[in-house]
Every structure is written in C-alpha cells, then in structure tokens.
Design an enzyme around this catalytic site. Structure first.
Site, PDB file in Angstrom:
ATOM      1  N   HIS A  45    -113.695  -1.017 -20.692  1.00  0.00           N
ATOM      2  CA  HIS A  45    -114.853  -1.894 -20.530  1.00  0.00           C
ATOM      3  C   HIS A  45    -115.675  -1.934 -21.818  1.00  0.00           C
ATOM      4  O   HIS A  45    -116.291  -0.944 -22.208  1.00  0.00           O
ATOM      5  CB  HIS A  45    -115.708  -1.361 -19.370  1.00  0.00           C
ATOM      6  CG  HIS A  45    -116.911  -2.164 -19.050  1.00  0.00           C
ATOM      7  ND1 HIS A  45    -118.147  -1.591 -18.843  1.00  0.00           N
ATOM      8  CD2 HIS A  45    -117.083  -3.501 -18.899  1.00  0.00           C
ATOM      9  CE1 HIS A  45    -119.023  -2.529 -18.561  1.00  0.00           C
ATOM     10  NE2 HIS A  45    -118.408  -3.696 -18.594  1.00  0.00           N
TER      11      HIS A  45
ATOM     12  N   HIS B 158    -122.149  -9.194 -24.767  1.00  0.00           N
ATOM     13  CA  HIS B 158    -122.247  -9.273 -23.310  1.00  0.00           C
ATOM     14  C   HIS B 158    -123.468 -10.046 -22.855  1.00  0.00           C
ATOM     15  O   HIS B 158    -123.391 -10.904 -21.970  1.00  0.00           O
ATOM     16  CB  HIS B 158    -122.270  -7.877 -22.686  1.00  0.00           C
ATOM     17  CG  HIS B 158    -122.445  -7.893 -21.200  1.00  0.00           C
ATOM     18  ND1 HIS B 158    -123.680  -7.902 -20.592  1.00  0.00           N
ATOM     19  CD2 HIS B 158    -121.530  -7.944 -20.192  1.00  0.00           C
ATOM     20  CE1 HIS B 158    -123.525  -7.945 -19.276  1.00  0.00           C
ATOM     21  NE2 HIS B 158    -122.232  -7.970 -19.010  1.00  0.00           N
TER      22      HIS B 158
END
Length: 316
Positions: free
Chosen positions: A57, A99
């Site tokens: 991740h 992100h």
C-alpha cells in the site's frame, strides 16, 4: 550529547539527499525480475492458484515517503509482488503519484495538486509519515514510477480510473500494460464501454463494498457476466455471512478475491496492525485466507510475506 544528535541528523539528511538525487536514475527494467513478474501475472489470471499476491500500500511508507520512488525500490527489494500507487493530475495534465487531493500532508507545500504545474510542484520536497521533509526528494510522475516498476513488480493503479486513457497510453508506450491493474467501483456496462475503446487493456478489477446494498447490485451484474472478472476487491466492516456469501459467489464465478488488511474498517478489523501486535497472527490473517483470498493489500509487507511463507502460500 547535542553534538551527537546534530551529527546523526546531518548523516540522515545526507543519506536522504543521496536517495533524492538518484530518484530519476533507477534502472527501467531488471532482467532477473522479469520472470517473477510473469509468474505473478500468471497467478493473477489463474483462479486455482494458491499463491497469495502481496500488494504494498503506497510502497514502503514506513521507511520512505509514501508514493515515492525510494518507497517503490524498497518493496521490490522485499520481494513484494505488486506496488499500489495513487494518481492525481497537475494543472498541466501530468499524472503524478499522490493520494490526497492536496499536497499539504505529503509535501512541504500546500494546496490542491491541480493548482500546480508539474514544474511548480518540483519546488516542494516529499515528507515522511512523521511530517519531516526530505531535501531534494520530489513527487514522481506516473511515467517515472512505471519505469522503475517495469519487469520488476506488477502495479495497481488506485484513484486512476478517471484517467484510464492517459494511464493506458503510458503503459502501452513503455510496453508494460499486461503487468498493470486498474480498478473502480463503476458498473459493468460503463467499464465495458471504456475497455471496448482500446484493442489492448490493463487488467481490471471491480471494487465492491459488501455493506452497501447499492454496491451489491453492481456486484450482481459483474458475477453474472462472462467472461469472469479477474478478481474482486471486497471491502467490509464486519466479516459476516454476507461477506462469506459474496466471496463464495466470486470464487464460483472463476474470479479471485482481493482484501485490504491496511485498515480494520476495510477487513472486519482483521488488519495488519492487529496481526503484527498479536502473539498469534494466524488468528488475524487466518479468517481472511479462509474467505479464499489470494490477493492482499498490506501496510506491513515484510511481515505478511514471512507469515505467508510459513503457511506455504508463497509458492508458484
């Protein structure tokens, strides 16, 4: 004591400076890694494979800034199978790894990514998780990241479906479309229209929130379709019979199951930190594997790989 602290800080900054200076000079491909990428892609396409694909991740964000090139290099060294990255587009239409919609948390700058051109973003340094900026380490473009990943690790593009055409153009130019997976929560008909616009596509995976009835309608459409989907990303707050039934249906259709153990809210609280802190990680990861999961996105890739090796789930 203060002198020692200052010296340590100077050394740390020097190391980060070397990392930053070298960020655009990683090899574009690794012949020795190409074989593993082929095996991972084959496992992704094989519903019967027991090999569990480990997805990092945002890269190794515990040791490097998230979504940075050093974070990607680190998970490649760990033996991770897939790098998950997030996309945003700059004011001048350059896809970059970020992100958030803003750069406040991850860089020394502030404001929306879309407010800046890519060149303007280069005035800011990336920050580690504790908020310290790393001099000289800049936000990479998608192209730079894919050049690092080519033939070395498969890639999951998150927050990127809205840029499908632009992402595909880059993967096609680099000759690595087959090792890139993109996902969305869009209905089947919409996705099929998009994919039909291109003769060659990236791997695609629908994202399903099992707790949301509307999303389950989307799931029903996918499960009934042929050919079967590569995999389903199942998100759930509680691991209950609804989740187990969805998993069984996905597996019976000939698809694989992806679960995120990064946050408890996505996996019924069977998450990485709970496993890491537990004297018995199998009590945490075991129920996830019992669903038939063969793709796991994790915030503790090294720990998960070691666990899966002991379970015999890392053999092609």
């Amino acid at each position: 004591m203060k002198k020692l602290t200052c010296l340590a800080g100077t050394v740390l900054l020097a190391v980060w400076g070397l990392l930053a200076c070298s960020q655009r000079h990683y090899p574009a491909a690794s012949p020795s890694g190409g074989e593993k990428v082929r095996k991972v892609v084959a496992a992704l396409h094989d519903p019967a494979s027991r090999y569990v694909v480990v997805v990092a991740h945002r890269g190794d964000w515990r040791n490097y800034p998230e979504n940075s090139l050093p974070a990607i290099e680190s998970v490649i060294r760990m033996g991770v199978d897939m790098m998950e990255l997030d996309l945003k587009m700059t004011k001048d239409s350059v896809l970059v790894l970020c992100h958030d919609g803003t750069i406040d948390r991850t860089t020394t700058g502030s404001g929306p990514v879309s407010k800046y051109t890519y060149e303007e973003l280069q005035q800011f340094d990336l920050k580690r998780g504790h908020g310290i900026g790393i001099p000289g380490l800049k936000m990479p473009t998608l192209r730079q990241a894919l050049e690092v990943c080519k033939d070395r690790i498969t890639v999951n593009v998150d927050q990127g479906y809205d840029y499908y055409d632009q992402v595909l153009a880059i993967t096609e130019e680099l000759g690595m479309t087959d090792q890139v997976l993109i996902k969305s929560g869009r209905p089947l008909a919409e996705v099929r229209r998009k994919l039909s616009e291109h003769p060659h596509n990236m791997m695609y995976m629908p994202v399903i929130s099992v707790a949301e009835p509307a999303k389950m309608g989307t799931f029903d459409g996918y499960v009934a379709a042929q050919p079967p989907q590569l995999a389903y990303e199942l998100c759930f707050g509680k691991l209950n019979d609804n989740v187990r039934q969805a998993a069984r249906r996905a597996l019976a259709s000939g698809s694989k199951i992806w679960v995120n153990t990064i946050w408890g809210s996505l996996c019924g609280e069977y998450d990485d930190d709970r496993a890491f802190d537990s004297p018995d990680p199998d009590a945490v990861y075991g129920p996830i594997l019992d669903l038939g999961t063969s793709i796991i996105q994790t915030d503790r890739p090294e720990f998960l790989i070691r666990y899966l090796e002991k379970k015999g789930r890392r053999k092609f």
